[in-house]
Each structure stands twice: as C-alpha cells, then as structure tokens.
Design an enzyme around this catalytic site. Structure first.
Site, PDB file in Angstrom:
ATOM      1  N   ASP A  16       0.842  -1.203   0.000  1.00  0.00           N
ATOM      2  CA  ASP A  16       0.000   0.000   0.000  1.00  0.00           C
ATOM      3  C   ASP A  16       0.877   1.252   0.000  1.00  0.00           C
ATOM      4  O   ASP A  16       2.001   1.226   0.496  1.00  0.00           O
ATOM      5  CB  ASP A  16      -0.932  -0.034   1.223  1.00  0.00           C
ATOM      6  CG  ASP A  16      -2.157   0.850   1.039  1.00  0.00           C
ATOM      7  OD1 ASP A  16      -2.357   1.393  -0.071  1.00  0.00           O
ATOM      8  OD2 ASP A  16      -2.918   1.012   2.013  1.00  0.00           O
ATOM      9  N   ASN A  64     -10.922  -2.581  -5.519  1.00  0.00           N
ATOM     10  CA  ASN A  64     -10.124  -1.696  -6.380  1.00  0.00           C
ATOM     11  C   ASN A  64     -10.739  -1.524  -7.774  1.00  0.00           C
ATOM     12  O   ASN A  64     -10.384  -0.596  -8.499  1.00  0.00           O
ATOM     13  CB  ASN A  64      -8.679  -2.205  -6.516  1.00  0.00           C
ATOM     14  CG  ASN A  64      -7.842  -2.043  -5.261  1.00  0.00           C
ATOM     15  OD1 ASN A  64      -6.945  -2.828  -5.010  1.00  0.00           O
ATOM     16  ND2 ASN A  64      -8.121  -1.021  -4.463  1.00  0.00           N
TER      17      ASN A  64
HETATM   18  C1  IPE Z   1      -5.594  -2.684  -0.247  1.00  0.00           C
HETATM   19  O1  IPE Z   1      -5.188  -1.375  -0.484  1.00  0.00           O
HETATM   20  C2  IPE Z   1      -5.599  -3.441  -1.529  1.00  0.00           C
HETATM   21  C3  IPE Z   1      -4.276  -3.705  -2.099  1.00  0.00           C
HETATM   22  C4  IPE Z   1      -3.135  -3.376  -1.579  1.00  0.00           C
HETATM   23  C5  IPE Z   1      -4.304  -4.394  -3.348  1.00  0.00           C
HETATM   24  P1  IPE Z   1      -6.257  -0.200  -0.652  1.00  0.00           P
HETATM   25  O2  IPE Z   1      -5.484   1.067  -0.808  1.00  0.00           O
HETATM   26  O3  IPE Z   1      -7.194  -0.530  -1.748  1.00  0.00           O
HETATM   27  O4  IPE Z   1      -7.034  -0.277   0.719  1.00  0.00           O
HETATM   28  P2  IPE Z   1      -7.902   0.799   1.516  1.00  0.00           P
HETATM   29  O5  IPE Z   1      -8.926   1.333   0.569  1.00  0.00           O
HETATM   30  O6  IPE Z   1      -6.967   1.875   1.970  1.00  0.00           O
HETATM   31  O7  IPE Z   1      -8.473   0.034   2.666  1.00  0.00           O
HETATM   32  C1  IPE Z   2      -1.473   0.109  -3.410  1.00  0.00           C
HETATM   33  O1  IPE Z   2      -1.233   1.470  -3.484  1.00  0.00           O
HETATM   34  C2  IPE Z   2      -1.711  -0.510  -4.764  1.00  0.00           C
HETATM   35  C3  IPE Z   2      -3.097  -0.906  -5.025  1.00  0.00           C
HETATM   36  C4  IPE Z   2      -4.070  -0.873  -4.162  1.00  0.00           C
HETATM   37  C5  IPE Z   2      -3.413  -1.357  -6.370  1.00  0.00           C
HETATM   38  P1  IPE Z   2      -2.427   2.519  -3.553  1.00  0.00           P
HETATM   39  O2  IPE Z   2      -2.761   2.754  -4.980  1.00  0.00           O
HETATM   40  O3  IPE Z   2      -3.543   2.103  -2.692  1.00  0.00           O
HETATM   41  O4  IPE Z   2      -1.718   3.815  -2.951  1.00  0.00           O
HETATM   42  P2  IPE Z   2      -2.353   4.873  -1.942  1.00  0.00           P
HETATM   43  O5  IPE Z   2      -2.886   4.099  -0.783  1.00  0.00           O
HETATM   44  O6  IPE Z   2      -3.421   5.589  -2.696  1.00  0.00           O
HETATM   45  O7  IPE Z   2      -1.212   5.748  -1.575  1.00  0.00           O
HETATM   46 MG    MG Z   3      -4.019   2.375  -0.764  1.00  0.00          MG
END
Ligand code: IPE
Ligand code: IPE
Ligand code: MG
Length: 237
Positions: A16, A64
C-alpha cells in the site's frame, strides 16, 4: 537486536502507498505502481535467499475495481506486461508464480497471460510467489461455501469441517501466512485473506510500498522473530 532465528514459511504483503509515494514526488499515481514492481522484485530475491517458501502479495482487491477506469486499465496492463517481462527470470530462479482471485472479472488477454506464466513456472521449487488479483476474503469464503453447500445438498448427512472449507478456498494447499506486512501506515486488512489470517502475525510499517526494499523486509522479520505465537495455548516454560 533479535537474530533471524525464525524465518516464516509464508510471508504475505499488503502493498500500500503507491499513490502517496507518487504524489509526494509530484508524479502521477500510476508511477507509484510502476516503482512498486521494483519493490516486488527486490523483496522476492531477498525472501528467496532467506529460504522463505511462500511469498504472497495483495496486488488488486475486488474493491479496487471501483477506482477510476484509467488507473484500473493501467494496473491490468502493468500486470500483463510484468508477467511477460519477468517470466524467464522467474523460471530461471526457481520461482513458481500463482495468481489467485476472481478470474472471471479479468480480461481474456490477462487470463491467457496468467495461464502462460503459471504453466511456464509450474516446475519452480525454490519459492512460490502468489499475486492476489481481483481478490477479496469475503468473496473467497463465499465461493468456498457455495461448493460446500453443493456437497451438502448431494449428501444431507455430510458435516462440513474447517479443513473442508479451507480446501475450497483459492489458497488450497498453501499454508496460512505466518507473517502479514502492510505498508504505508494503514492498519487494516481491507478484505484480504480473512479466513487464512486467523493466527497470522501482523507487522505494520509507515514505509510506502515503492520504498519497501530488502532492509525493510529484514526489519519486519526481526519483529516477527521476537513474537511468541501461542495459538490460544499457554507457553511451555
Ligand atoms: C488494499 O489497499 C488493496 C491492495 C493493496 C491491493 P487499498 O489502498 O485498496 O485499501 P484501503 O482502501 O486503503 O483500505
Ligand atoms: C497500493 O497502493 C496498490 C493498489 C491498491 C493497487 P495505492 O494505490 O492504494 O496507494 P495509496 O494508498 O493511494 O497511496
Ligand atoms: Mg491504498
């Protein structure tokens, strides 16, 4: 400092913070996803060298799909492209790659790429790397329950067990994670491996995923080595 006396058999990572990593640099969010692939490469190499047998990554949740279409398309393209690019190196390094999740939601092109990389790396016996794509823990439990329900309607005397349910999850045959790492300061599961994490040790770090490299992995492993896993029992003196 704790020595790395205990190496987990299965490490899982909720990657994340890619978007925040990019924003901090004035870049587009997707550049964080691209840099995140380098972190996967480095963590995989380090984990393999340490003798970890299963290394899994939450790459894309069912939720997602609700992100803006350009980001979703970019990620799907990045998954396909990376699999194609890394296939030979994974094979050469004894890495077996598995992709787990709701395959019905993926494009025909990505599904074909997944089939190709899974069969090309099927003989990898050094480490199994798992990418969870279009995955959610509730979806997994639901699809497993539906299979048990079918068995139950065929045989009303059948009494399902926890083992039976585990054997219908997409992770069947893969040991539950010993250690779950989540980057970027968030401290939640976000619908990841809800069943499988019953006794998993959690390590949360503020490091953003594109900055998470070998040193960060070793730091998490040191925290893991200091944990006392009791599984509800009383520690033997
Ligand atoms: C969790 O990250 C999903 C993945 C890392 C693939 P998100 O960024 O989607 O999670 P939330 O929305 O902060 O809980
Ligand atoms: C994790 O990084 C990757 C996926 C969930 C696909 P994020 O895209 O959630 O990055 P932040 O949380 O917005 O910084
Ligand atoms: Mg995220």
């Amino acid at each position: 400092m704790e020595q790395l006396t205990k190496i987990p058999q299965h490490i899982s990572i909720i990657m994340d913070g890619n978007g925040r990593w990019a924003r901090l640099r004035g870049k587009n969010r997707v550049e964080g996803h691209v840099e995140g692939v380098q972190s996967i490469r480095e963590v995989l190499r380090a984990a393999s060298d340490l003798g970890v047998r299963y290394l899994s990554f939450y790459a894309f949740s069912e939720e997602n799909w609700g992100r803006p279409e350009p980001e979703v398309s970019f990620l799907m393209e990045l998954f396909a492209e990376s699999m194609l690019k890394e296939k030979d190196e994974l094979t050469a390094n004894g890495v077996r790659l598995r992709i787990l999740g709701n395959r019905a939601r993926l494009s025909a092109k990505l599904n074909a790429m997944i089939d190709a990389v899974e069969s090309a790396t099927a003989g990898g016996s050094r480490i199994t790397m798992i990418l969870f794509i279009s995955y959610s823990g509730r979806w997994d439990i639901l699809q497993a329950s539906a299979k048990l329900a079918a068995r139950l309607s065929a045989d009303p005397a059948y009494v399902p067990t926890a083992e039976d349910l585990g054997a219908q999850l997409v992770t069947a045959g893969i040991p539950d994670p010993d250690l779950l790492i989540r980057t970027s300061g968030e401290q939640r599961l976000s619908n990841y491996m809800l069943w499988q994490c019953a006794y998993t040790e959690f390590v949360f770090t503020d490091t953003l995923w594109p900055d998470f490299r070998k040193e960060a992995l070793l730091d998490a492993l040191q925290q893991y080595a200091a944990r006392d896993r009791r599984y509800g029992k009383i520690k033997a003196e």
